[in-house]
Design an enzyme around this catalytic site. Structure first.
Site, PDB file in Angstrom:
ATOM      1  N   GLU A 137       2.003 -10.117   0.384  1.00 44.88           N
ATOM      2  CA  GLU A 137       2.338  -8.693   0.334  1.00 44.88           C
ATOM      3  C   GLU A 137       3.844  -8.540   0.594  1.00 44.88           C
ATOM      4  O   GLU A 137       4.508  -9.473   1.054  1.00 44.88           O
ATOM      5  CB  GLU A 137       1.527  -7.912   1.390  1.00 44.88           C
ATOM      6  CG  GLU A 137       1.694  -6.407   1.243  1.00 44.88           C
ATOM      7  CD  GLU A 137       0.561  -5.583   1.856  1.00 44.88           C
ATOM      8  OE1 GLU A 137      -0.393  -6.173   2.393  1.00 44.88           O
ATOM      9  OE2 GLU A 137       0.637  -4.345   1.777  1.00 44.88           O
ATOM     10  N   ASP A 189       0.782 -17.361  -4.349  1.00 41.07           N
ATOM     11  CA  ASP A 189       1.530 -16.381  -5.150  1.00 41.07           C
ATOM     12  C   ASP A 189       0.591 -15.715  -6.144  1.00 41.07           C
ATOM     13  O   ASP A 189       0.615 -16.002  -7.346  1.00 41.07           O
ATOM     14  CB  ASP A 189       2.702 -17.066  -5.866  1.00 41.07           C
ATOM     15  CG  ASP A 189       3.563 -16.052  -6.617  1.00 41.07           C
ATOM     16  OD1 ASP A 189       3.447 -14.837  -6.327  1.00 41.07           O
ATOM     17  OD2 ASP A 189       4.345 -16.468  -7.500  1.00 41.07           O
ATOM     18  N   ASP A 235       0.855  -1.201   0.000  1.00 39.63           N
ATOM     19  CA  ASP A 235       0.000   0.000   0.000  1.00 39.63           C
ATOM     20  C   ASP A 235       0.891   1.252   0.000  1.00 39.63           C
ATOM     21  O   ASP A 235       2.108   1.173   0.134  1.00 39.63           O
ATOM     22  CB  ASP A 235      -0.965  -0.006   1.196  1.00 39.63           C
ATOM     23  CG  ASP A 235      -0.254   0.027   2.539  1.00 39.63           C
ATOM     24  OD1 ASP A 235       0.809  -0.614   2.669  1.00 39.63           O
ATOM     25  OD2 ASP A 235      -0.739   0.690   3.474  1.00 39.63           O
ATOM     26  N   HIS A 249       1.722  -8.885  -3.658  1.00 43.46           N
ATOM     27  CA  HIS A 249       0.714  -7.843  -3.427  1.00 43.46           C
ATOM     28  C   HIS A 249       1.482  -6.539  -3.221  1.00 43.46           C
ATOM     29  O   HIS A 249       1.824  -6.159  -2.096  1.00 43.46           O
ATOM     30  CB  HIS A 249      -0.151  -8.181  -2.210  1.00 43.46           C
ATOM     31  CG  HIS A 249      -1.262  -7.201  -2.016  1.00 43.46           C
ATOM     32  ND1 HIS A 249      -2.460  -7.293  -2.681  1.00 43.46           N
ATOM     33  CD2 HIS A 249      -1.345  -6.075  -1.272  1.00 43.46           C
ATOM     34  CE1 HIS A 249      -3.233  -6.283  -2.340  1.00 43.46           C
ATOM     35  NE2 HIS A 249      -2.575  -5.524  -1.486  1.00 43.46           N
TER      36      HIS A 249
HETATM   37  O1  9MR Z   1       2.264  -6.819   9.337  1.00 38.27           O
HETATM   38  C1  9MR Z   1       0.948  -6.588   9.824  1.00 38.27           C
HETATM   39  C2  9MR Z   1       0.441  -7.850  10.451  1.00 38.27           C
HETATM   40  O2  9MR Z   1       1.199  -8.174  11.595  1.00 38.27           O
HETATM   41  C3  9MR Z   1      -1.028  -7.704  10.806  1.00 38.27           C
HETATM   42  O3  9MR Z   1      -1.530  -8.958  11.241  1.00 38.27           O
HETATM   43  C4  9MR Z   1      -1.814  -7.245   9.576  1.00 38.27           C
HETATM   44  C5  9MR Z   1      -3.292  -7.077   9.852  1.00 38.27           C
HETATM   45  O4  9MR Z   1      -3.503  -6.116  10.805  1.00 38.27           O
HETATM   46  O5  9MR Z   1      -1.285  -6.013   9.118  1.00 38.27           O
HETATM   47  C6  9MR Z   1       0.045  -6.107   8.699  1.00 38.27           C
HETATM   48  O6  9MR Z   1       0.502  -4.857   8.318  1.00 38.27           O
HETATM   49  C7  9MR Z   1      -0.032  -4.293   7.136  1.00 38.27           C
HETATM   50  C8  9MR Z   1      -0.382  -2.858   7.479  1.00 38.27           C
HETATM   51  O7  9MR Z   1      -1.452  -2.845   8.397  1.00 38.27           O
HETATM   52  C9  9MR Z   1      -0.729  -2.027   6.257  1.00 38.27           C
HETATM   53  N1  9MR Z   1       0.324  -2.107   5.267  1.00 38.27           N
HETATM   54  C10 9MR Z   1       0.583  -3.487   4.869  1.00 38.27           C
HETATM   55  C11 9MR Z   1       1.054  -4.289   6.065  1.00 38.27           C
HETATM   56  C12 9MR Z   1       1.471  -5.694   5.638  1.00 38.27           C
HETATM   57  O8  9MR Z   1       0.400  -6.498   5.271  1.00 38.27           O
END
Ligand code: 9MR
Length: 605
Positions: free
Chosen positions: A581, A572, A213, A526
């Site tokens: 991601e 994937d 993102d 992602h």
């Molecule tokens: O890395 C984060 C993970 O530990 C959490 O379980 C998840 C859901 O809350 O969010 C991950 O972080 C994301 C962040 O909130 C937004 N940018 C992408 C991050 C990686 O997925």
């Protein structure tokens, strides 16, 4: 401790067709072909072709090994007694060894046998052959086998620069227009103060996009930026001569630090100079669609000041202040400014010790919420102590109550111990050096025990398969490296190597999780730029989050995960934000571990 909340990314997937690009899951991307064009997919051995019962893959580090590395492969539980190492160029067998007994790895619900070929040290290209199994991927033994990976894992941060135009001179086919200038950011009502009421305009450009993102989060920037600074602080010689071909290359400052500065400059702007508090994040209200940065033009906000943000900021600025002090003539006043920013954030956190992040109703981006702040206090105190040598910070760390754990964005206490161990010979009398050593060695010894008893010879266990599991693997390696640096126990280095092997192919999916590196590597991360740029290959050097059984994106993907089993639950596909991601806090330990392995692996006599 962290609560793994359900995915905050779901709203993004509800969007469709922005600027002609399909958004959300299943848009594919049309990527095809091997990740490394020059490499060869598994060769089918004569034994395998002659038998219709030939079974799947031998799993190993698809890049290869340094001559002095421990070298292990995981072989399916076939009947064969032995394995052979064959030189690709000559076709000659260079080594034959016995396979270990079939042993079950619960995380993958699989029984496998181990092949140890550590004694093969001569540089060259090789593969493994076992009767009844397809030949392994080809791998290289060379002293520079990880240098390209190492550079690419740092260059990935450049590719994720916010407020930057990427020129083709530096980015090649991945050149792109500037996005997110972030010079017109509004103070969200959750962050309003007397000096800066809601809708005050502030400027906070630069920084890195957090992940797939386009938002920027202080908590996650904290551990990511620290891990890169620690890599430099521990292994400066490796980075001093490195040219990453970024815009700053060629100046006096090493490129790794140039890259880190891009994010530090943003972080400094996230502190409210009126009170020392630090905004938790700078984001849109909703996730952007799958578009290139310049096409994502939603209004940006700074959201809520939190204790975690202030403390992670303090820890990073205290670290950066001491690492950058040697560049005073290039960066006049910066080191001192960073230290004073760190101390004022600390003062704010002490006065506001329990402000946890509460996602406002109109904001849907990532939360990085964490209700236990003891580890953030301990980490910030440790870094402030090391940089200032003020004993009050050592006491504030509460060393006797602070354990050492594998670091993650929500549990940063291990980072403080890493820094204390590195600086152990340069602390004041108050520091308990034997406690520092026992914290590091205790954790490394536990990890080593898991590794030694693991069917895959890795430190990952079933409960390590959380969102971003590959960063757990690399965090474990980071802590093993600290154990090795402290007392030279060879098993600690070998176990750390195993975790680099793990992310590069010795895992239950048989994939390398680093884009562009390995014969069978992640192709569809992602990652908005990789998906929206119209280029078949993903941008190289990014590590995917990795397998985890939560499958929080399942409803948003129109293809199924290949498995529900923890260590195999990896998809994937661009739609899979829960397993595929990329993120800065997952790439940073890759940078650290790749550097550590290169510097620390002994050269065979
Ligand atoms: O890395 C984060 C993970 O530990 C959490 O379980 C998840 C859901 O809350 O969010 C991950 O972080 C994301 C962040 O909130 C937004 N940018 C992408 C991050 C990686 O997925």
């Amino acid at each position: 401790m962290v609560l793994y909340t359900p995915s905050p990314l779901v709203p993004m997937l509800a969007l469709v067709a922005v600027s002609g690009l399909m958004v959300g899951c299943g848009s594919g991307g049309g990527n095809s072909g091997a990740a490394r064009a020059s490499s060869v997919s598994p060769v089918v051995s004569s034994a395998a072709t002659s038998s219709s019962a030939a079974v799947s893959a031998i799993k190993l580090n698809q890049l290869g090994f340094m001559p002095g590395s421990a070298k292990w492969a995981v072989v399916p539980a076939v009947a064969a007694a032995n394995f052979k190492v064959i030189n690709t160029a000559t076709g000659m067998e260079v080594f034959s060894g016995s396979l270990g007994a079939a042993t079950r790895w619960d995380a993958a619900e699989e029984s496998v046998r181990l092949a140890d070929f550590s004694s093969v040290k001569t540089p060259g290209d090789y593969f493994l052959r076992v009767e009844g199994v397809n030949d392994s991927y080809h791998f290289t033994i060379a002293s520079d086998v990880y240098s390209a990976l190492s550079a690419a894992s740092i260059k990935a941060f450049y590719f994720n620069r916010n407020s930057a135009e990427l020129l083709s001179a530096h980015a090649g086919v991945f050149a792109r227009t500037l996005g997110h200038p972030d010079t017109n950011v509004l103070v969200h009502p959750s962050a309003a103060s007397t000096a800066r009421p809601a809708d005050t305009v502030i400027s906070a450009p630069k920084g890195w996009y957090d992940a797939g993102d386009y938002n920027k989060y202080i908590v996650n920037s904290g551990i990511a930026t620290y891990s890169l600074l620690a890599a430099y602080e521990h292994f400066p010689a490796l980075f001093n001569g490195q040219n990453l071909n970024i815009p700053e290359s060629g100046d006096v400052i090493p490129d790794l630090l140039n890259e880190v500065l891009w994010n530090l400059e943003w972080m400094l702007d996230m502190q409210d100079p009126n009170d020392g508090g630090v905004y938790h994040k700078l984001t849109n209200k909703n996730f952007d669609g799958t578009v290139m940065p310049h096409q994502a033009t939603s209004q940006r906000y700074v959201v809520q000041k939190t204790t975690a943000a202030a403390l992670d900021f303090a820890a990073v600025m205290a670290t950066a202040s001491r690492v950058l002090a040697q560049y005073e003539s290039q960066l006049p006043g910066l080191s001192a400014n960073m230290l004073s920013a760190a101390e004022s954030a600390w003062v704010w956190a002490v006065a506001n010790p329990a402000i946890t992040y509460q996602q406002p109703g109109d904001v849907k981006t990532g939360a990085y919420g964490d209700s236990n702040l003891a580890d953030e206090f301990a980490w910030a105190a440790a870094e402030l102590y090391i940089t200032t040598k003020k004993d009050t910070y050592y006491t504030a760390m509460k060393p006797n109550e602070t354990s050492a754990t594998v670091p993650s964005w929500g549990d940063v206490r291990g980072l403080g111990w890493i820094s204390l161990a590195h600086h152990r010979d340069n602390l004041t009398a108050i520091a308990d050096k034997s406690l520092i050593a026992s914290r590091i060695d205790g954790l490394a010894a536990n990890l080593q025990t898991v590794w030694a008893g693991s069917a895959y010879r890795v430190t990952m266990q079933e409960n390590d398969f959380v969102w971003g599991s590959n960063s757990v693997a690399l965090g474990q390696a980071m802590m093993l490296v600290q154990g090795y640096r402290l007392n030279g126990k060879r098993e600690y280095l070998d176990a750390a190597q195993a975790m680099l092997d793990y992310v590069l192919g010795r895992n239950a999916t048989d994939m390398s999780f680093v884009t562009g590196y390995g014969d069978k590597a992640t192709l569809h991360p992602h990652h908005r730029p990789s998906e929206a740029d119209g280029i078949a290959e993903p941008i190289p050097g990014f590590i995917a989050g990795g397998p985890q059984p939560g499958q929080q994106d399942k409803e948003d993907c129109n293809v199924s995960y290949p498995s529900n089993i923890a260590a195999r639950s990896y998809l994937d596909n661009y739609c899979s934000y829960a397993s595929n991601e990329i993120a800065i806090n997952w790439n940073a330990p890759l940078v650290y571990v790749a550097a550590a392995i290169q510097v620390l692996t002994p050269t065979p006599q």
